[in-house]
Design a protein around this motif. Structure first.
Motif, PDB file in Angstrom:
ATOM      1  N   GLY A   4      15.971  35.980  25.846  1.00 38.02           N
ATOM      2  CA  GLY A   4      14.462  35.561  25.864  1.00 38.02           C
ATOM      3  C   GLY A   4      13.991  34.624  25.160  1.00 38.02           C
ATOM      4  O   GLY A   4      12.804  34.202  25.201  1.00 38.02           O
ATOM      5  N   GLN A   6      12.774  31.507  23.267  1.00 42.31           N
ATOM      6  CA  GLN A   6      12.580  29.973  23.884  1.00 42.31           C
ATOM      7  C   GLN A   6      12.829  29.118  22.767  1.00 42.31           C
ATOM      8  O   GLN A   6      12.656  29.388  21.367  1.00 42.31           O
ATOM      9  N   THR A  64      15.729  28.298  27.618  1.00 41.07           N
ATOM     10  CA  THR A  64      15.490  29.987  27.368  1.00 41.07           C
ATOM     11  C   THR A  64      16.753  30.559  27.048  1.00 41.07           C
ATOM     12  O   THR A  64      17.824  30.369  27.999  1.00 41.07           O
ATOM     13  N   SER A  66      19.459  33.396  27.861  1.00 42.59           N
ATOM     14  CA  SER A  66      19.775  34.251  28.882  1.00 42.59           C
ATOM     15  C   SER A  66      21.168  35.068  28.391  1.00 42.59           C
ATOM     16  O   SER A  66      21.766  34.627  27.595  1.00 42.59           O
TER      17      SER A  66
END
Length: 306
Positions: A4, A6, A64, A66
């Motif tokens: 999650g 950024q 992002t 993941s």
């Protein structure tokens, strides 16, 4: 990194692969790296301008974090090549050997200076004059071990120290001069086997590297130097044999199996150092008390004990 997160910043594009999804849409699969390690990344619905030809370049990404099959990766939203207006530190992007480069280089030369046989000495000195600067700076591999700047210097010097110790232990069967010369020169042809990025990391294998490989190329170069220096053929052939056989077995890339004590010992010294480096690099990323993921080069997981 955590799922999650950024992020936006500069990375080294270590590898890039243009692929297509099951639905026929293009995407770019990448391996990004900086001095702390590597991570897989993908940018979907992407046709360029960045392609696999840009391997080794610095890129700026926005994306992002993941997860895929239990491993972190980056889903990239924006991607471009870095340009002259961007500000970043090369040392943040390119991994380097955990050594004092100048002290290690001096140690290598000190060991070479102890070679008693003048024929082997003259070959080593000439090879150092031709390839020394590259040996000092380039990685020892593209990915498996010592794949950082000054990696070949670290690998070769550690091996020389191990070979020096073992030559003393087994002096009744080992010609120390031959073993030290073969250890020094066993990977010299990687200077010509690899192609490197502007930052110095290995991006691919040269045409000769793919068609011949560093064992054959190294033996050929030693044969030429030995001939130029009027070294007896027996010594030239023995030194070539050490280079051609240092991977131990044909299934591991050896051109021939070791057939003298020095070549047998060199193959084990090479394996020891490469495997210990794989352990070192892996354990840096595995918490104490846990197992690593499967390591391709070892064909197993390893445990980081307390």
């Amino acid at each position: 990194m955590s799922i999650g997160d950024q992020l936006e910043g500069f990375f080294l594009l270590q590898d890039a692969y243009a692929k297509t999804t099951m639905g026929g849409k293009p995407f770019l699969s990448m391996v990004l790296s900086d001095c702390t390690g590597t991570i897989d990344a993908q940018i979907w619905d992407y046709t360029g301008p960045i392609t696999p030809k840009d391997d080794g370049a610095v890129v700026k990404i926005r994306g992002t974090v993941s997860e895929f099959k239990g491993t972190l990766q980056i889903t990239v939203d924006r991607l471009r090549l870095a340009d002259s207006n961007d500000q970043y530190n090369i040392s943040d992007l390119v991994p380097t050997a955990p050594i004092d480069v100048e002290a290690t280089w001096q140690k290598l030369q000190e060991i070479v200076d102890t070679i008693e046989d003048q024929d082997y000495m003259v070959i080593c000195k000439e090879m150092l004059s031709r390839f020394g600067e590259k040996v000092k700076n380039i990685p020892a591999a593209k990915s498996i071990h010592h794949s950082f700047l000054n990696g070949l210097l670290m690998h070769t010097t550690y091996m020389l120290q191990t070979a020096d110790f073992l030559a003393g232990m087994y002096e009744s069967v080992i010609d120390r001069s031959l073993l030290i010369a073969g250890t020094l020169l066993h990977d010299f042809a990687k200077c010509e086997e690899f192609t490197t990025s502007p930052l110095g990391l290995v991006t691919d294998y040269s045409k000769k590297g793919q068609l011949l490989g560093h064992l054959v190329m190294g033996a050929h170069e030693v044969a030429n130097v030995a001939s130029e220096m009027h070294v007896p053929e027996e010594k030239s052939v023995l030194l070539q044999h050490l280079i051609l056989s240092h991977h131990g077995e044909p299934e591991f890339g050896a051109a021939v199996q070791p057939m003298c004590a020095e070549s047998e010992l060199l193959s084990f010294v090479d394996m020891i150092d490469s495997r210990m480096e794989i352990y070192r690099e892996t354990l840096e990323e595995v918490p104490a008390g846990e197992f690593s993921k499967r390591i391709f080069a070892l064909d197993r997981r390893i445990y980081h004990h307390n």
